[in-house]
Enzyme design. Structure first.
Site, PDB file in Angstrom:
ATOM      1  N   LYS A  76       0.832  -1.212   0.000  1.00  0.00           N
ATOM      2  CA  LYS A  76       0.000   0.000   0.000  1.00  0.00           C
ATOM      3  C   LYS A  76       0.865   1.261   0.000  1.00  0.00           C
ATOM      4  O   LYS A  76       0.446   2.304  -0.533  1.00  0.00           O
ATOM      5  CB  LYS A  76      -0.968  -0.006   1.183  1.00  0.00           C
ATOM      6  N   THR A  82      -3.723   5.446   3.673  1.00  0.00           N
ATOM      7  CA  THR A  82      -2.388   5.857   3.253  1.00  0.00           C
ATOM      8  C   THR A  82      -2.404   6.621   1.939  1.00  0.00           C
ATOM      9  O   THR A  82      -1.584   7.508   1.720  1.00  0.00           O
ATOM     10  CB  THR A  82      -1.470   4.613   3.136  1.00  0.00           C
TER      11      THR A  82
END
Length: 336
Positions: free
Chosen positions: A192, A249
């Protein structure tokens, strides 16, 4: 009362130590810089990484790893992922024989393409049931401000996961869930960061939400493909440590990796962005090891490919975008 050692005085290591201390555990935080350890120990603050946040008075800090490890039942590791191996090699002889080692790190080791739990097991010479992982949408500053958050505690041993869950459960604002899928949890956390770099680059170029949504969802497909090749549970990627962590994120201004990507997208050089970045953006180095891991298992990851190109090989963000959009579409159902 459970005794815990936390290694790493960055924002997430300090925040997790704060959670553990406020949950009633005896916590010692280790850091390499004497002035920062002294500030945490005496003024109950981490001025470098969590300015304005009051830390629990019971939280202690030291630069002595032996002191931190003495009697510890859990050893939490929150150092930059590429520095884990040399540091753990120094600390391992002082780790109590029954301690559980907990990784907060989200990266893949350069050269070996090992996940952090694999590095821990190899260097510390411990079985997999003594290694746990904590991962999820855990932006440190929000948690340090006592905003509600959830995370995932992963271990192949359910009883160990339950013990770790119990010591870091802090109602009403920090809730841990358990999951035995260590592989999936770690891959979600590592990859991610790479996708967040791509989203940040697009935002820095002035691209809108359609592009961000495309990169996030196609990024999740890349994570899922790699996970499938490595034997992860596909359900993991629909949960907190998969989609949850990815969304946080990729979209938050608190995200180091997104911010790093934004600066690249605005035209700053890699050296300029590195100089302006105070904390480690794990995706910058891990993008290379993620790509190497994907190639080892013959997994196609085009977003990761162009992130490596932009960050390390001199590819312009505009060229990266053209490469992604000009790829021949494959007959994948439902756009996934």
């Amino acid at each position: 009362m459970t005794k815990v050692a936390v290694f790493g005085t960055g924002s997430w290591g300090t925040t997790f130590a704060m959670v553990l201390a406020e949950a009633g555990n005896e916590v010692t935080l280790w850091g390499r810089r004497p002035e920062l350890a002294e500030a945490i120990d005496r003024t109950h603050a981490n001025p470098d990484y969590l300015p304005g946040i009051a830390l629990p008075p019971a939280l202690r800090a030291t630069t002595d790893p032996v002191r931190a490890l003495e009697g510890a039942e859990f050893v939490v590791l929150a150092v930059p992922s590429q520095l884990l191996r040399p540091n753990l090699a120094v600390w391992r002889e002082h780790i109590p024989s029954r301690a559980v080692l907990v990784s907060l790190m989200k990266g893949i080791e350069l050269g070996t393409t090992k996940r952090m739990s694999e590095v821990i097991r190899e260097v510390a010479e411990v079985p997999e049931n003594r290694v746990a992982v904590v991962s999820g949408p855990n932006l440190a500053r929000e948690i340090a401000q006592r905003q509600p958050a959830a995370t995932v505690v992963a271990c192949t041993d359910d009883s160990v996961a339950a013990r770790l869950q119990a010591i870091c459960h802090l109602p009403p604002w920090f809730r841990p869930y358990t999951n035995p899928d260590v592989v999936g949890i770690e891959l979600g956390g590592a990859v991610k960061n790479v996708i967040a770099l791509a989203v940040g680059v697009s935002a820095g170029m002035g691209m809108g939400d359609n592009v961000s949504a495309m990169l996030i969802t196609r990024g999740l497909a890349e994570i899922s493909r790699l996970g499938a090749a490595l034997g992860a549970d596909p359900h993991t990627f629909a949960g907190l440590a998969g989609m949850g962590d990815l969304v946080a994120t990729c979209t938050s201004p608190l995200s180091r990796n997104r911010t790093f990507g934004e600066n690249l997208g605005r035209g700053m050089t890699l050296a300029e962005v590195v100089a302006a970045t105070k904390q480690t953006a794990e995706g910058v180095k891990s993008c290379e090891s993620v790509l190497a891991l994907a190639r080892k298992h013959d997994v196609e990851m085009p977003i990761t490919e162009v992130v490596v190109g932009v960050v390390h090989d001199g590819m312009s963000p505009a060229e990266a975008g053209m490469l992604l959009m000009s790829r021949s579409p494959k007959p994948e159902r439902y756009g996934v």
